[in-house]
Design a protein around this motif. Structure first.
Motif, mmCIF file in Angstrom:
data_model
loop_
_atom_site.group_PDB
_atom_site.id
_atom_site.type_symbol
_atom_site.label_atom_id
_atom_site.label_comp_id
_atom_site.label_asym_id
_atom_site.label_seq_id
_atom_site.Cartn_x
_atom_site.Cartn_y
_atom_site.Cartn_z
ATOM 1 N N UNK A 133 0.994 -1.303 0.267
ATOM 2 C CA UNK A 133 -0.056 0.338 -0.230
ATOM 3 C C UNK A 133 0.960 1.097 -0.183
ATOM 4 N N UNK A 134 -0.251 2.481 -0.623
ATOM 5 C CA UNK A 134 1.349 3.691 -1.054
ATOM 6 C C UNK A 134 0.471 4.865 -0.678
ATOM 7 N N UNK A 135 0.477 5.441 0.726
ATOM 8 C CA UNK A 135 -0.294 6.415 1.359
ATOM 9 C C UNK A 135 -0.503 7.378 -0.175
ATOM 10 N N UNK A 136 -1.783 7.853 -0.245
ATOM 11 C CA UNK A 136 -1.874 8.687 -1.420
ATOM 12 C C UNK A 136 -1.765 10.169 -1.076
ATOM 13 N N UNK A 137 -1.521 10.738 0.136
ATOM 14 C CA UNK A 137 -0.904 11.564 0.096
ATOM 15 C C UNK A 137 0.524 12.042 0.045
ATOM 16 N N UNK A 138 1.028 11.349 -1.058
ATOM 17 C CA UNK A 138 2.855 10.872 -0.921
ATOM 18 C C UNK A 138 2.484 11.030 -3.162
ATOM 19 N N UNK A 139 1.066 10.474 -3.737
ATOM 20 C CA UNK A 139 1.063 9.731 -4.938
ATOM 21 C C UNK A 139 1.445 11.714 -5.465
ATOM 22 N N UNK A 140 1.903 11.285 -6.993
ATOM 23 C CA UNK A 140 1.815 13.048 -7.365
ATOM 24 C C UNK A 140 0.635 12.667 -8.777
ATOM 25 N N UNK A 141 0.911 12.022 -9.344
ATOM 26 C CA UNK A 141 0.759 10.410 -10.558
ATOM 27 C C UNK A 141 1.131 9.514 -10.765
ATOM 28 N N UNK A 142 0.211 8.923 -11.971
ATOM 29 C CA UNK A 142 0.365 7.972 -11.910
ATOM 30 C C UNK A 142 0.197 7.453 -14.196
ATOM 31 N N UNK A 143 2.395 7.441 -14.138
ATOM 32 C CA UNK A 143 2.110 7.120 -15.476
ATOM 33 C C UNK A 143 2.693 5.692 -16.121
ATOM 34 N N UNK A 144 1.691 5.553 -17.212
ATOM 35 C CA UNK A 144 2.245 4.170 -18.086
ATOM 36 C C UNK A 144 3.098 4.218 -19.945
ATOM 37 N N UNK A 145 4.164 3.655 -19.138
ATOM 38 C CA UNK A 145 5.281 3.793 -20.635
ATOM 39 C C UNK A 145 4.563 2.530 -21.140
ATOM 40 N N UNK A 146 4.212 2.673 -21.974
ATOM 41 C CA UNK A 146 3.699 1.269 -23.654
ATOM 42 C C UNK A 146 5.287 0.788 -24.210
ATOM 43 N N UNK A 147 5.677 -0.327 -23.782
ATOM 44 C CA UNK A 147 7.092 -0.801 -24.116
ATOM 45 C C UNK A 147 7.870 -0.550 -24.963
ATOM 46 N N UNK A 148 7.271 -0.187 -26.021
ATOM 47 C CA UNK A 148 7.908 0.480 -27.281
ATOM 48 C C UNK A 148 8.682 1.512 -26.982
ATOM 49 N N UNK A 149 8.149 3.074 -26.330
ATOM 50 C CA UNK A 149 7.952 3.752 -26.119
ATOM 51 C C UNK A 149 9.791 3.643 -25.038
ATOM 52 N N UNK A 150 9.342 2.399 -24.393
ATOM 53 C CA UNK A 150 10.937 2.731 -23.136
ATOM 54 C C UNK A 150 12.055 2.842 -23.636
ATOM 55 N N UNK A 151 12.265 2.211 -24.927
ATOM 56 C CA UNK A 151 13.890 3.056 -24.737
ATOM 57 C C UNK A 151 13.747 4.290 -25.945
ATOM 58 N N UNK A 152 13.185 5.073 -26.075
ATOM 59 C CA UNK A 152 12.988 6.621 -25.722
ATOM 60 C C UNK A 152 12.353 7.249 -24.556
ATOM 61 N N UNK A 153 11.883 6.656 -23.795
ATOM 62 C CA UNK A 153 11.728 7.704 -23.260
ATOM 63 C C UNK A 153 12.499 7.418 -21.956
#
Lengths: 158, 964
Positions: free
Chosen positions: B625-645
């Motif tokens: 569990x991760x306390x919500x107060x610390x969470x800024x946002x969630x990011x999904x990096x698609x596999x084909x973008x991984x090397x790029x980003x």
């Protein structure tokens, strides 16, 4: 020359005992959640009717090697120092307890053994597997050597 | 002391403590405003001390009474403007109040503690002050004598109860001899109406005809009666004469101590009657106390005293209720699923019937076939019946939905409200600091004002208690080390009076407390030197440290740059205790400072301790569990973008989040769990040998990834067998962006499950050592999962945010520089001039056979692959010198094909000189004409920069014109 009652239990081939006053309850078949990054003698956490209990494997702490979890495995849940205080226990008993709720993993439970404090002797030098700081004393029972565990040192956080 | 008395005393003590805490700020205000203070405020102080004195009067605690009495005297003089308000005066009063507080807090020993010092200090001021501006007579004259041998019980017939009441209210008893003109005797008894004017000043307990005096008087033939009045009032001996307008010779003060002793004696003798009397005593006293409370604070909200232990119990119960509700919600959902799973049910029925059927050996006969059909039909009927029965059951369950929703909502509200009962305004914490700052500043010979902001910010009671010590230490530091002495400040051009601002405010779900001083700031050089001296870093390492890292040294135990150790601070014990205490509360400390400008210390604390919103995530088959107060946002990096980003900086991997660099941390790595992945074909967990995400061979295509997303059923797709696991949706990166203080970082997990309200259970000391857990919680199904502490993750991962900031700036610069640099192709078209074209404008450079060039009219065309494209010679479009004549032996022609929005065109070139990357400025002043944007010097030669687009435009026009 007092009479003391000890709860006895088996870990591997050893018969250990702790003062029965320290025992809160004994749980069989519990689900333990492992905690990553914790020390090796910490088995994990148990849900005891809504409270979180830290389970310790004394065998690893005192150096006699880890135990396997079998159907017979039980967990002795110990009383906290607060509980003992509110029940008016002796100070030397309270000294042996800790603030957190902990349980110890055992292979099997034994009987409650009443012994006279006269019978407690110093641990013999030839018990090399177990570090003497974990044993308060020994009692020669008919078939076995009864090792009185220094629970405080076992529960110590070093 | 009887049990009731004990209860009374406890109540009295807590009330007095409240009074005392109200007095201090008023005294400080008095010091500041001096005579300009509002009268009401002095009265408040007076009333408070008076109540204390009165309350303890009944218990006969002499020290408390004497001390409060002395303070009361001084206050009364201040009220009458007989005393000048000086620092020494306020000091004396403050010290007196301190001692009084101490006495009351240690009530059992109060009689053994000496109050001599405080009384002496105060007595200086009780001497007459020449500033006195009234016309009262000398004090001694107005003091009434203590009357001896006044037998109020004998002569007067006053109920003991009345006496006790009066004494308990802090009143003094006087016996007053009054001569009344009217003749009274036993038949015509005087009544209390005679002394109506006195009613406002006290109570007339009894009026007696003084027989002795009267008999003596008879001879003097005066008409009238001598009366003896027992009067109970709060008026002091020095005031009563004037107040009642009776000469002080007629007034006698009755010794209250004696009376009390007499009462006690009487009490011991008459046990039975007195026990009931005592009970009624305590009842009335209690009532009186309660009445007092009601009347004195009529402007406060209706409130109630509740034991803290009761509130704690309520909190625990609310927590258990939340757990049970979670379990209910989860199990409810599961039950619904089970009922809905009817497909399976049909199969079960069908199989069972088949089984029974197969026992019979008539399967292969004609009858058998018929039987089989009947069986099938029957099973279908059976299934339908069961389904309709289930549907009824389902509807019953769905009626439960609103009920469960209600329970859900009420539980949440209940928990919220109980949490609020424990919230207290932070002002109780802040209120003690003005005094501390004042005293300390005096001690250090500095002038400091304390400004507090955000007194209304509310915090859980336990947090407030634990904050007290750390805040005190920080304030003391500011006073001792931070603010400079007035001379130094003057030299630096600062206001001689230093300023400390103590601020509390809410931000991003946390409570922030800031201590801002405008003092000397933290001398980073000194800290560095001390650190080197202590062997914490080497000289070289120290140079590489940035400011915030240097400040961290201050938080280490035993660290101090103070030259001398004062009893206030400097021993190096405080800051690490502050840090530990704050972290115990789940908070963080941030230090920022500037030399000679000041220091700001920011504490961030979580709002509640027990129940928080959290995100449940999965990594390597474990839930956290991760306390919500610390969470800024969630990011999904698609596999084909991984090397790029995902980029690498040093040894760490970062993700570029809208321009900012986000350091990535894999949760499994922190927890030292071996990384695994699921093989899409065998669906096994295998050990992932790749060390980094950026180590990916090849790049997956976007279209493949999209396909996997667009399909309705992902599992179906998996069955289709995505061979390349790199393209698999499972292998996309789920990043949780967490905030720690001012910094952000990304925590990589396998899966995001959902968001839940969880009860935070503290972890035992054994697990605190791990460093990355903020607690544990019990899920709906009874499992225990750990709550991650983002702070801990940062520490374990040793994330260095400042390095990243440097990198960000570096890369920003790089981008900028890139923009200025351009690549040019320098060519020769057979003229003297050197021409350059931007490389980005070119599509291809090629060679064609001369024979492929054809002329149509004045235009040239060249066969280029399957097309016939126009060929232009640049000297026709530019004001350049004529090209040298071509040699016939030329077999090939080099052509350049520029990028164009028009039709493809080829440009003939003779020679390619070079490709140059330069950011050299293009001069547009001298040579500016069609087709040329400007000139520049490359390799010491003048080069003309071609405006390809312009040339192409013209060429296009020409060639299309031809068509017409």
């Amino acid at each position: 020359m007092a009479e003391l009652q000890y709860a006895s239990f088996f870990i591997k081939d050893f018969l250990f005992g702790i003062n029965v006053v320290l025992v809160r309850e004994i749980i069989t078949n519990a689900q333990i959640t492992q905690v990553d990054l914790s020390k090796d003698y910490i088995c994990g956490l148990m849900n005891l009717r809504g409270q979180i209990v830290t389970i310790i494997d004394p065998s690893i702490k005192i150096g006699i090697g880890g135990t396997n979890t079998s159907a017979k495995t039980k967990y002795i849940i110990l009383k906290t120092s607060k509980e003992l205080q509110s029940k008016g226990a002796d100070n030397n008993i309270i000294q042996q307890s800790v603030e957190d709720i902990v349980g110890i993993k055992i292979d099997d439970i034994g009987d409650i053994i009443t012994i006279d404090s006269k019978e407690i002797e110093l641990p013999p030098a030839n018990i090399t597997e177990v570090d003497s700081k974990y044993i308060v004393g020994v009692v020669k029972l008919k078939e076995k050597l009864f090792l009185l565990l220094n629970i405080k040192n076992v529960l110590n956080t070093d | 002391m009887s049990l009731q008395d004990k209860e009374l005393l406890t109540e009295l003590i807590s009330e007095s403590q409240e009074h005392l805490s109200n007095i201090e700020p008023l005294l400080l205000e008095l010091e500041q405003k001096g005579e300009n203070i509002e009268d009401e405020k002095i009265n408040s102080i007076f009333r408070a001390v008076h109540s204390i004195k009165g309350g303890f009067g009944f218990f006969g605690l002499k020290n408390i009474i004497d001390l409060s009495h002395t303070i009361e005297n001084i206050l009364s003089k201040i009220r009458d403007k007989k005393l000048k308000i000086t620092v020494e005066l306020i000091d004396a009063i403050l010290k007196g109040i301190d001692k009084l507080t101490y006495l009351i807090n240690n009530i059992d020993e109060s009689e053994n503690i000496s109050i001599e010092e405080e009384l002496q200090r105060l007595s200086i001021f009780t001497q007459d002050n020449p500033k006195a501006n009234n016309t009262l007579q000398d004090k001694k004259d107005t003091l009434v004598k203590q009357g001896d041998n006044i037998d109020i019980f004998g002569k007067h017939n006053i109920s003991k109860q009345k006496i006790i009441d009066a004494l308990k209210e802090g009143k003094l008893l006087y016996q007053i001899n009054v001569y009344h003109k009217t003749k009274f005797n036993e038949e015509n008894l005087p009544s209390a109406d005679l002394f109506k004017e006195w009613e406002s000043l006290g109570d007339v307990l009894d009026i007696l005809v003084d027989k002795e005096k009267n008999s003596a008087q008879k001879e003097s033939s005066k008409e009238g009666t001598n009366l003896s009045v027992i009067f109970a009032t709060v008026l002091e001996p020095d005031l009563i004469s004037q107040a009642l307008n009776i000469s002080q010779e007629q007034i006698y003060l009755i010794d209250s101590q004696k009376i009390k002793q007499e009462l006690k004696l009487a009490a011991n003798n008459k046990n039975t009657t007195d026990s009931t009397a005592e009970k009624s005593n305590s009842k009335t006293i209690k009532k009186d106390l309660i009445n007092k409370e009601a009347t004195s604070d009529t402007f406060k909200e209706d409130s109630l005293r509740v034991r803290i232990s009761l509130l704690n119990q309520l909190m625990n119960l609310a927590g258990e209720l939340v757990l049970s509700r979670n379990q209910l919600l989860q199990n409810f959902g599961n039950t619904i699923d089970k009922y809905i799973n009817t497909n399976n049910l049909f199969n079960i029925i069908h199989n069972e019937l088949n089984k029974t059927f197969s026992h019979f050996s008539i399967k292969n006969t004609v009858n058998g076939k018929e039987l089989e059909n009947i069986l099938k039909k029957e099973s279908e009927n059976l299934f339908k019946n069961i389904l309709s029965a289930l549907k009824i059951k389902l509807s019953e369950i769905s009626e439960l939905y609103p009920i469960i929703q209600n329970i859900d909502q009420v539980t949440s509200l209940l928990q919220e409200n109980i949490m609020q009962t424990r919230l207290q305004p932070i002002s109780i914490l802040f209120s003690k600091f003005p005094r501390i700052v004042r005293d300390l500043a005096k001690k250090c010979n500095k002038n400091i004002t304390l400004i507090t902001e955000g007194q209304d910010v509310e915090l859980d009671k336990s947090i407030i208690e634990l904050l007290s010590d750390p805040l005190t230490h920080l304030i003391r530091n500011s006073v001792d080390h931070g603010i400079e002495d007035p001379q130094t400040r003057k030299k630096l051009g600062k206001n001689e009076t230093g300023q400390i601002i103590l601020k509390a405010f809410h931000e991003s779900g946390k409570v922030n407390i800031q201590i801002i001083d405008d003092g000397a700031g933290i001398n980073t050089q000194k800290v560095k030197d001390k650190a080197i001296q202590k062997g914490l870093v080497s000289k070289e390492q120290a140079e590489k440290l940035n400011d915030s890292e240097i400040y961290q040294f201050i938080l280490l135990p035993g660290f101090s740059t103070a030259e001398k150790v004062s009893d206030i601070s400097g021993r190096g014990v405080g800051m690490d205790v502050v840090k530990t205490n704050i972290e115990k509360l789940g908070g963080t400390i941030d230090i920022s400072s500037a030399i000679n400008k000041g220091t700001t210390i920011t504490l961030q604390l979580p709002l509640t301790l027990a129940i928080i919103s959290a995100l449940i995530i999965k990594t390597e088959e474990r839930l956290f569990a991760i306390p919500q107060v610390s969470i800024e946002e969630l990011v999904l990096v698609r596999s084909h973008e991984i090397t790029k980003k995902i980029e690498r900086i040093g040894n760490s991997e970062v993700y570029r989040l809208r321009g900012k660099l986000l350091p990535l941390v894999r949760l499994a790595n922190i927890l030292k769990i071996p990384a695994t992945y699921i093989d899409p074909q065998t669906k096994e967990r295998k050990i992932d040998r790749r060390l980094r995400w950026s180590d990916r061979r090849g790049v997956a295509k976007e279209e493949d990834e999209l396909d996997t997303l667009n399909t309705q059923n992902l599992t179906e797709n998996r069955r289709k067998g995505e061979k390349d696991r790199r393209k698999h949706i499972i292998n996309s990166l789920k990043i949780i962006v967490l905030r720690v203080g001012e910094n952000l970082f990304g925590l990589v997990v396998d899966e995001v499950i959902n968001s839940e309200e969880i009860v935070v259970k503290p972890i035992s000391s054994y697990l605190k050592q791990c460093g990355c857990y903020a607690g544990a919680t019990i899920m709906g199904d009874g499992r225990v999962i750990m709550i991650i502490d983002p702070n801990g993750i940062v520490k374990i991962a040793e994330l260095k945010f400042t390095d990243l900031k440097k990198e960000e700036e570096k890369s920003k610069l790089k981008e900028k520089i890139k923009e200025d640099f351009k690549e040019y192709l320098i060519i020769d078209i057979g003229t003297q001039e050197r021409l350059a074209l931007e490389l980005s404008c070119l599509s291809r450079i090629d060679k064609v056979e001369i024979s492929h060039i054809e002329q149509v009219g004045t235009k040239e065309f060249v066969r280029y692959s399957d097309l016939s494209i126009p060929l232009i010679r640049l000297h026709n479009y530019l004001p350049l010198s004529a090209p040298q004549p071509q040699t016939d032996s030329k077999k090939h022609q080099m052509i350049i094909i520029p990028k164009t929005e028009y039709n493809v065109i080829g440009i003939a070139v003779e020679k390619l000189f070079d490709i140059v990357k330069t950011n050299v400025k293009i001069q547009q002043d001298y040579i500016k004409t069609n087709g040329i944007t400007g000139s520049t010097i490359i390799n010491n030669k003048l080069v003309l920069i071609l405006d390809i687009n312009e040339i192409l435009f013209r060429a296009q026009k020409e060639f299309s014109n031809e068509g017409k």
